[in-house]
Design a protein around this motif. Structure first.
Motif, mmCIF file in Angstrom:
data_model
loop_
_atom_site.group_PDB
_atom_site.id
_atom_site.type_symbol
_atom_site.label_atom_id
_atom_site.label_comp_id
_atom_site.label_asym_id
_atom_site.label_seq_id
_atom_site.Cartn_x
_atom_site.Cartn_y
_atom_site.Cartn_z
ATOM 1 N N VAL A 265 -6.111 -2.821 -2.065
ATOM 2 C CA VAL A 265 -5.206 -3.873 -2.544
ATOM 3 C C VAL A 265 -5.999 -5.081 -3.029
ATOM 4 O O VAL A 265 -5.698 -5.668 -4.079
ATOM 5 C CB VAL A 265 -4.221 -4.276 -1.427
ATOM 6 C CG1 VAL A 265 -3.453 -5.541 -1.823
ATOM 7 C CG2 VAL A 265 -3.246 -3.143 -1.148
ATOM 8 N N GLY A 266 -7.033 -5.475 -2.266
ATOM 9 C CA GLY A 266 -7.831 -6.633 -2.644
ATOM 10 C C GLY A 266 -8.575 -6.440 -3.954
ATOM 11 O O GLY A 266 -8.604 -7.324 -4.814
ATOM 12 N N ILE A 267 -9.189 -5.258 -4.134
ATOM 13 C CA ILE A 267 -9.909 -4.979 -5.377
ATOM 14 C C ILE A 267 -8.944 -4.895 -6.547
ATOM 15 O O ILE A 267 -9.208 -5.434 -7.639
ATOM 16 C CB ILE A 267 -10.715 -3.665 -5.243
ATOM 17 C CG1 ILE A 267 -11.775 -3.794 -4.157
ATOM 18 C CG2 ILE A 267 -11.345 -3.290 -6.582
ATOM 19 C CD1 ILE A 267 -12.789 -4.887 -4.423
ATOM 20 N N GLU A 268 -7.824 -4.229 -6.326
ATOM 21 C CA GLU A 268 -6.844 -4.098 -7.409
ATOM 22 C C GLU A 268 -6.303 -5.461 -7.823
ATOM 23 O O GLU A 268 -6.078 -5.724 -9.018
ATOM 24 C CB GLU A 268 -5.695 -3.186 -6.972
ATOM 25 C CG GLU A 268 -4.708 -2.881 -8.101
ATOM 26 C CD GLU A 268 -3.654 -1.876 -7.693
ATOM 27 O OE1 GLU A 268 -3.029 -1.307 -8.599
ATOM 28 O OE2 GLU A 268 -3.446 -1.666 -6.475
ATOM 29 N N ASP A 269 -6.139 -6.359 -6.843
ATOM 30 C CA ASP A 269 -5.623 -7.692 -7.147
ATOM 31 C C ASP A 269 -6.553 -8.456 -8.090
ATOM 32 O O ASP A 269 -6.113 -9.016 -9.098
ATOM 33 C CB ASP A 269 -5.431 -8.485 -5.850
ATOM 34 C CG ASP A 269 -5.029 -9.932 -6.114
ATOM 35 O OD1 ASP A 269 -3.923 -10.162 -6.631
ATOM 36 O OD2 ASP A 269 -5.856 -10.833 -5.837
#
Length: 361
Positions: A265-269
């Motif tokens: 989720v963090g990388i995709e954000d």
């Protein structure tokens, strides 16, 4: 405008002088290094001879740390009817001029948003500013005649005038110019001690990111010294993003499934926010962003190949909107990436294949 004085014959000053001289303006050149002024004059940017009297416009094109002193000297000597500078920082020079109690009605701060990673008069071109934004920062003190002279300069250089407050300008360039320079340099610095095997794998991505890292460090120390606060603010936000991204990457190494999901989720954000920010970058000729598609063509490293491929695209009735070249490591070949309107892709592919080109999809 009939006459101009360019003080400082580096990349920007000489480019402006070339544009003005090419449109019939009598341009006088001066530089603390006489050799640079001679070089600019030899390029056709103007004359080293001093003007016989006040010129219409004095253009101060010196490093930010010296802008105010150069303007004060020129104004007190009465060298022109109007004065402007082209430094990439606007707030500091104005405050220094205010402290010197000079007549600010004859002055306007400006900044052409154009440049190269190379500096000096030999890097100058008359078309450097064509189609590029040129920021003007008038105040209530600015005389209308001086504003009109600045607008005439912008028009003669075929740039696009943009009016801004000086401090707003400095915050803006901290984001879109000064911070990218530092980030590019920091990424390039990782290559300094990198293993040679890794460096040999460099492709177009790393070339794109580090292109401006080739810029003159002394010039950038001057620029950043005049705008440290806004740049530090942008970098602080970037540092926070970096911290979150590092945590997300560490989470992807975890044996815990929930932590790995958080990492994704963090990388995709950050990647999605990057997509959204990139989509706001103005497109061709300053228009809104346009989505082009890429047609990749294998090309030999031989004279005339690029001309041939552009001629074949023209015969197919396809306009190439942009182009990139990715050179193959260890081979005399590369990929030419032709950016075209989506509807033109099948037409171009068919035409190029018919003419013997190898298309990579």
């Amino acid at each position: 405008m009939r006459t101009a004085l360019v003080i400082g014959t580096g990349l920007i000053g000489t480019s402006a002088a070339l544009a003005l001289a090419g449109r019939g303006i009598t341009v006088h050149l001066v530089d603390h290094d006489p050799e640079r002024a001679r070089t600019a004059a030899a390029l056709g940017a103007g004359t080293e001879e001093p003007p016989e009297g006040p010129v219409d416009l004095a253009i101060v094109a010196v490093p930010p740390a010296h802008v105010a002193s150069a303007l004060i000297d020129a104004m007190r000597a009465g060298l022109a009817r109007g004065y402007l500078d082209v430094a990439s920082v606007k707030g500091v020079p104005r405050r220094e001029l205010e402290a010197a109690s000079v007549d600010l009605s004859a002055y306007i701060g400006t900044h052409p948003m154009s440049g190269k990673e190379r500096s000096g008069p030999l890097a100058a071109t008359a078309d450097l500013f064509e189609g590029r934004p040129w920021v003007l920062t008038p105040t209530r003190d600015t005389d209308t005649e001086v504003l009109n002279l600045a607008l005439e300069l912008v028009a003669l250089c075929r740039a696009v005038p943009v009016v801004m407050d000086a401090d707003s300008h400095d915050r803006a360039v901290a984001l879109v110019s000064h911070t990218p320079q530092l980030v590019s340099s920091m990424v390039a610095a990782r290559l300094q001690e990198a293993d040679e095997t890794a460096v040999r794998l460099c492709g177009q991505g790393i070339r794109d990111v580090t292109r401006i890292a080739a810029s003159d460090p002394r010039m950038w120390v001057d620029i950043l010294s005049a705008n440290p606060g806004p740049v530090a603010d942008v970098l602080a936000g970037l540092a926070a993003d970096l911290d979150e991204t590092v945590r997300a990457l560490r989470a992807l190494q975890s044996a815990d499934a929930d932590e790995r999901r958080d990492g994704v989720v963090g990388i995709e954000d950050v990647l999605r926010r990057g997509n959204a920010g990139r989509a706001r970058v103005p497109g061709k000729h300053g228009a809104g962003p346009t989505a082009y598609e890429v047609v990749a063509v294998l090309i030999g490293d031989r004279p005339g190949e690029l001309a041939r491929i552009f001629a074949d695209a023209e015969r197919a009735g396809v306009n190439v909107e942009d182009v990139r070249i990715e050179h193959a490591t260890g081979q005399q070949a590369g990929l030419v990436q032709l950016m075209v309107e989506p509807s033109a892709v099948p037409v171009l592919i068919e035409a190029l294949r018919d003419r013997g080109w190898s298309i990579r999809q």
